[in-house]
Design an enzyme around this catalytic site. Sequence first.
Site, short mmCIF file in Angstrom:
data_model
loop_
_atom_site.label_atom_id
_atom_site.label_comp_id
_atom_site.label_asym_id
_atom_site.label_seq_id
_atom_site.Cartn_x
_atom_site.Cartn_y
_atom_site.Cartn_z
NE ARG A 60 -10.64 23.00 -1.95
CZ ARG A 60 -9.90 24.07 -2.13
NH1 ARG A 60 -10.30 25.01 -2.95
NH2 ARG A 60 -8.76 24.20 -1.51
CE LYS A 148 5.21 10.14 -4.22
NZ LYS A 148 4.13 9.77 -5.08
CG HIS A 178 2.10 3.63 -0.86
ND1 HIS A 178 2.42 4.65 -1.69
CD2 HIS A 178 2.00 2.53 -1.66
CE1 HIS A 178 2.50 4.20 -2.94
NE2 HIS A 178 2.25 2.91 -2.95
CD GLU A 216 3.87 2.56 -11.46
OE1 GLU A 216 2.85 2.27 -10.86
OE2 GLU A 216 4.31 3.72 -11.54
CG ASP A 235 5.17 9.81 -8.99
OD1 ASP A 235 4.49 10.16 -8.01
OD2 ASP A 235 4.86 8.85 -9.73
CG HIS A 240 7.34 5.64 -3.40
ND1 HIS A 240 6.72 6.04 -2.26
CD2 HIS A 240 6.45 5.90 -4.40
CE1 HIS A 240 5.52 6.52 -2.55
NE2 HIS A 240 5.34 6.45 -3.84
CE LYS A 339 3.31 6.86 -13.26
NZ LYS A 339 2.72 6.09 -12.17
O1 LIG Z 1 2.23 0.30 -7.11
P1 LIG Z 1 1.70 1.26 -6.11
O2 LIG Z 1 1.72 0.76 -4.70
O3 LIG Z 1 0.38 1.83 -6.53
O4 LIG Z 1 2.72 2.48 -6.08
C1 LIG Z 1 3.07 3.14 -7.25
C2 LIG Z 1 2.45 4.52 -7.30
O5 LIG Z 1 2.99 5.28 -6.21
C3 LIG Z 1 2.51 6.61 -6.14
O6 LIG Z 1 3.02 7.24 -5.01
C4 LIG Z 1 2.90 7.34 -7.38
O7 LIG Z 1 2.43 8.69 -7.32
C5 LIG Z 1 2.33 6.65 -8.61
O8 LIG Z 1 2.74 7.32 -9.79
C6 LIG Z 1 2.76 5.20 -8.63
O9 LIG Z 1 2.05 4.56 -9.68
#
Ligand SMILES: O=P(O)(O)OC[C@H]1O[C@@H](O)[C@H](O)[C@@H](O)[C@@H]1O
Length: 472
Positions: A60, A148, A178, A216, A235, A240, A339
């Site tokens: 945009r 996602k 991913h 994380e 999330d 995942h 987190k």
């Molecule tokens: O460690 P990676 O591969 O970045 O994946 C973790 C992340 O995956 C993402 O899909 C989440 O939205 C994030 O919150 C997360 O930190």
Amino acid sequence: MTGPASDNTSSADDQTSPQVTTLIIFGATGDLTKRLLLPALGQLLGLEPDLNVRLIGVGRHDLTDDQWRDKVREAFADERSDAGDRVAEQTVYRRGDPTDADDLRSVLSDIDGRPVLYFAVPPSVTRKACEALRDVDLPPGTTLAPEKPFGSDQKSARELNELLLELVPENQIYRVDHFLGQSVLLDLLGVRLANRVFEPVWSGTHIESVVIRYDESLGLEGRAGYYDGVGALQDMIQSHLLQLVAVVAMEPPATLGERDLRDAIGAALRAVHIWDDDAVASSRRARYTAGEAGGEQLPNYVDEDGVDASNNTETLAEATFEVRTNRWQGVPFTLRSGKALDPEAKEIVLTFRPLRHVPEQFEDQVEPNVLRFTFGHDAMSVRLNVHRGSHPFALKTVDLDADFGNASMRAYAEVLSGIIKGDETLAVRGDAAEECWRIVDPIVDAWRANKVPIDGYAAGSAGPDAWPTLPL
Ligand SMILES: O=P(O)(O)OC[C@H]1O[C@@H](O)[C@H](O)[C@@H](O)[C@@H]1O
């Protein structure tokens, strides 16, 4: 997916020559594109220079082609290659709104070969864009790649699937997760399916518990616009980590072709249920308070920019599930992600049951065997009891560690490789996307109804003190 071509792919088999793929990224000026997609594309082009790719960025903001090319070059800089330079040289930028049918038509009027529409935009924008695409004539082979979260519950995921299927067939839909491209998942497939020592013991007869955790140290990182109101359960666990559960728990597929593998994943997910069907007793949530994590001073989560305290968002979620199959019934699968935690722990841990009998000389010395896969700098370890010490039957517990080093490909590069080559193996199939919501919806409902208290933990700690420790 890298490696040998899959044996039962559908769309990949139809392609005879390296057809041109035009990768159109919506959300071209966003964070996901800059931090993950473009660097992954740069890496992929370095590894597979013959990929015939054109790139169009759509966003945009007002950008000239040259400004966009600079951004692409910057993102490719760490893994520069001739193929990457060529793509960066030719790429163009279009200012446009993906939810506007005229803008979509205009972008699609100017493409070579097969278009891939990659939606690196919020889910509400993806949905509206797909609605707008109903009024657009899509070129043959058009591929849709939504990021996602895919919907916000089972019902909305089903509706989104119906909408996507109005536009293109399932084999042209690549729902991106991913984690399916994480090398640790690919390591797990290899270790499990290619080794006589593991597959025969891969069941509840021998395995007592499975823990999949992704703790994380990162905090919110300015992502309140997406994360607040979504939280750790939706999330990470909903998408995942449940994909990882499926790969651990599935029946061994006959091939790793897209159909066999994704059938096995789908069947495994259909068997996953909340432990005891009790969303309240089998889940926990918490939120960070001020502290230091990952070298950063973090405020209380609720004081982060853009956070609305009334959303009651959790930053740490844990839930236990059961896979109701003959192979796994009765084995707790505990998933946890959060987190601002220290230490970071990103791993899949399978703890084995005790032996039925050990010689009395070994009693009180034996620890459970543990098989562990670690994400990131990929590693695997097996915990064993071995002889060590001053008397003949003294045992010591040792971890046999294998460090596989950094992955040869970033997770997003694996995912993009599949999308560009037309191999859906590492994309989430529609039924699996709906199933993941079916599994977590009761927890989301219980939390919304405040049936599970939201605990606190200081940023930089290992989580709430009162929570039971998971096997480490
Ligand atoms: O460690 P990676 O591969 O970045 O994946 C973790 C992340 O995956 C993402 O899909 C989440 O939205 C994030 O919150 C997360 O930190």
